[in-house]
Design a protein around this motif. Structure first.
Motif, PDB file in Angstrom:
ATOM      1  N   ALA A 174      74.438 -32.146 -15.588  1.00  0.00           N
ATOM      2  CA  ALA A 174      75.863 -32.388 -15.819  1.00  0.00           C
ATOM      3  C   ALA A 174      76.586 -32.712 -14.515  1.00  0.00           C
ATOM      4  N   ALA A 175      76.252 -31.982 -13.466  1.00  0.00           N
ATOM      5  CA  ALA A 175      76.903 -32.201 -12.172  1.00  0.00           C
ATOM      6  C   ALA A 175      76.539 -33.564 -11.593  1.00  0.00           C
ATOM      7  N   GLN A 176      75.265 -33.928 -11.702  1.00  0.00           N
ATOM      8  CA  GLN A 176      74.815 -35.201 -11.135  1.00  0.00           C
ATOM      9  C   GLN A 176      75.374 -36.404 -11.885  1.00  0.00           C
ATOM     10  N   LEU A 177      75.526 -36.273 -13.200  1.00  0.00           N
ATOM     11  CA  LEU A 177      75.990 -37.401 -14.014  1.00  0.00           C
ATOM     12  C   LEU A 177      77.489 -37.339 -14.310  1.00  0.00           C
ATOM     13  N   ASP A 178      78.130 -36.273 -13.838  1.00  0.00           N
ATOM     14  CA  ASP A 178      79.567 -36.093 -14.052  1.00  0.00           C
ATOM     15  C   ASP A 178      79.920 -36.073 -15.538  1.00  0.00           C
ATOM     16  N   ILE A 179      79.150 -35.301 -16.286  1.00  0.00           N
ATOM     17  CA  ILE A 179      79.434 -35.103 -17.709  1.00  0.00           C
ATOM     18  C   ILE A 179      79.403 -33.605 -17.977  1.00  0.00           C
ATOM     19  N   SER A 180      79.799 -33.193 -19.181  1.00  0.00           N
ATOM     20  CA  SER A 180      79.814 -31.774 -19.503  1.00  0.00           C
ATOM     21  C   SER A 180      78.415 -31.288 -19.873  1.00  0.00           C
ATOM     22  N   GLU A 181      78.209 -29.970 -19.745  1.00  0.00           N
ATOM     23  CA  GLU A 181      76.932 -29.401 -20.149  1.00  0.00           C
ATOM     24  C   GLU A 181      76.704 -29.584 -21.646  1.00  0.00           C
ATOM     25  N   LYS A 182      77.781 -29.548 -22.419  1.00  0.00           N
ATOM     26  CA  LYS A 182      77.669 -29.749 -23.860  1.00  0.00           C
ATOM     27  C   LYS A 182      77.160 -31.160 -24.160  1.00  0.00           C
ATOM     28  N   ALA A 183      77.619 -32.137 -23.372  1.00  0.00           N
ATOM     29  CA  ALA A 183      77.157 -33.515 -23.555  1.00  0.00           C
ATOM     30  C   ALA A 183      75.669 -33.609 -23.233  1.00  0.00           C
ATOM     31  N   VAL A 184      75.255 -32.891 -22.197  1.00  0.00           N
ATOM     32  CA  VAL A 184      73.835 -32.871 -21.836  1.00  0.00           C
ATOM     33  C   VAL A 184      73.009 -32.320 -22.998  1.00  0.00           C
ATOM     34  N   GLU A 185      73.466 -31.218 -23.568  1.00  0.00           N
ATOM     35  CA  GLU A 185      72.765 -30.601 -24.689  1.00  0.00           C
ATOM     36  C   GLU A 185      72.668 -31.553 -25.871  1.00  0.00           C
ATOM     37  N   LYS A 186      73.726 -32.294 -26.138  1.00  0.00           N
ATOM     38  CA  LYS A 186      73.726 -33.239 -27.255  1.00  0.00           C
ATOM     39  C   LYS A 186      72.725 -34.363 -27.021  1.00  0.00           C
ATOM     40  N   HIS A 187      72.668 -34.872 -25.798  1.00  0.00           N
ATOM     41  CA  HIS A 187      71.713 -35.940 -25.483  1.00  0.00           C
ATOM     42  C   HIS A 187      70.273 -35.459 -25.661  1.00  0.00           C
ATOM     43  N   ILE A 188      69.989 -34.249 -25.184  1.00  0.00           N
ATOM     44  CA  ILE A 188      68.628 -33.716 -25.293  1.00  0.00           C
ATOM     45  C   ILE A 188      68.260 -33.477 -26.756  1.00  0.00           C
ATOM     46  N   SER A 189      69.181 -32.922 -27.526  1.00  0.00           N
ATOM     47  CA  SER A 189      68.928 -32.682 -28.953  1.00  0.00           C
ATOM     48  C   SER A 189      68.679 -33.991 -29.689  1.00  0.00           C
ATOM     49  N   LYS A 190      69.455 -35.011 -29.352  1.00  0.00           N
ATOM     50  CA  LYS A 190      69.290 -36.319 -29.977  1.00  0.00           C
ATOM     51  C   LYS A 190      67.920 -36.901 -29.646  1.00  0.00           C
TER      52      LYS A 190
END
Length: 214
Positions: A174-190
């Motif tokens: 999230a820090a490296q891509l400047d997105i939220s941790e929730k967004a990271v979780e959604k991408h991984i789940s997808k």
């Protein structure tokens, strides 16, 4: 059915040797906790791996026998915990001893049936004589996996690879891509949903490899 079983068995043996890796720091902590008799950590290990080990064992033996094998694996870990030494990753170790217990089980039975069982002599003969076919199977499995990855949206793929191949935590991604941790979780789940769908015929081997689960 018999041919499919032989191919999966041989492919599993070959890939297992290729993916051996050293235990990471967190796994060393888990191992030490188990050696110290911490039941909670032991139960967590069982919860994480028992299902995938069961699916893997079912490729070689029937379901009831597979359940017994998995129970034996974890029973051995607990009863021998004080002297337990593991020089590979936990994933490699657990699937390796499950494979070996299945092999010994087949050796004891020394019999074949017309379904999805076969004698250990057939397995050993195939393993010695068909390295070329085994290599093709491994290549096909890897190609299918890579092709499925490339079907992911760019951002989803980037997040997934950072998680699984770079072994970064969600917070770091999230820090490296400047997105939220929730967004990271959604991408991984997808990504995981997509891979399970595209690789449904290869799930037992992929569980065995631990290639993108967990």
């Amino acid at each position: 059915m018999k041919l499919r079983f032989i191919l999966c068995f041989t492919c599993g043996l070959r890939i297992f040797e290729a993916i051996r890796e050293s235990m990471n720091p967190s796994e060393k902590i888990i191992l030490q906790a188990i050696k110290n008799g911490e039941v909670t950590i032991y139960k967590e290990l069982f919860s994480k791996y028992s299902k995938s080990l069961f699916y893997y064992a079912c490729k070689f033996i029937d379901e009831d026998e597979a359940r017994d094998i998995v129970q034996d694996v974890f029973m051995a870990i607990w009863t021998q915990r004080s002297s337990l030494e593991i020089n590979t990753s936990l994933n490699s170790y657990l699937f390796g001893i499950t494979r070996n217990k299945c092999l010994k089980h087949l050796q004891r039975k020394e019999r074949t049936t017309d379904s999805d069982q076969l004698s250990i002599k057939e397995v050993q003969h195939y393993e010695m004589q068909n390295d070329a076919i085994s290599s093709l199977i491994e290549k096909e499995l890897n190609d299918k996996y890579e092709a499925a990855l490339q079907q992911l949206p760019p951002k989803c793929l980037e997040v997934f690879l950072m998680s699984r191949r770079m072994d970064l935590k969600n917070k770091e991604i999230a820090a490296q891509l400047d997105i939220s941790e929730k967004a990271v979780e959604k991408h991984i789940s997808k990504a995981l949903r997509h891979l399970r769908k595209e690789l449904k015929d290869y799930l037992p081997l992929l569980y065995y490899l631990g290639q993108f689960w967990g």
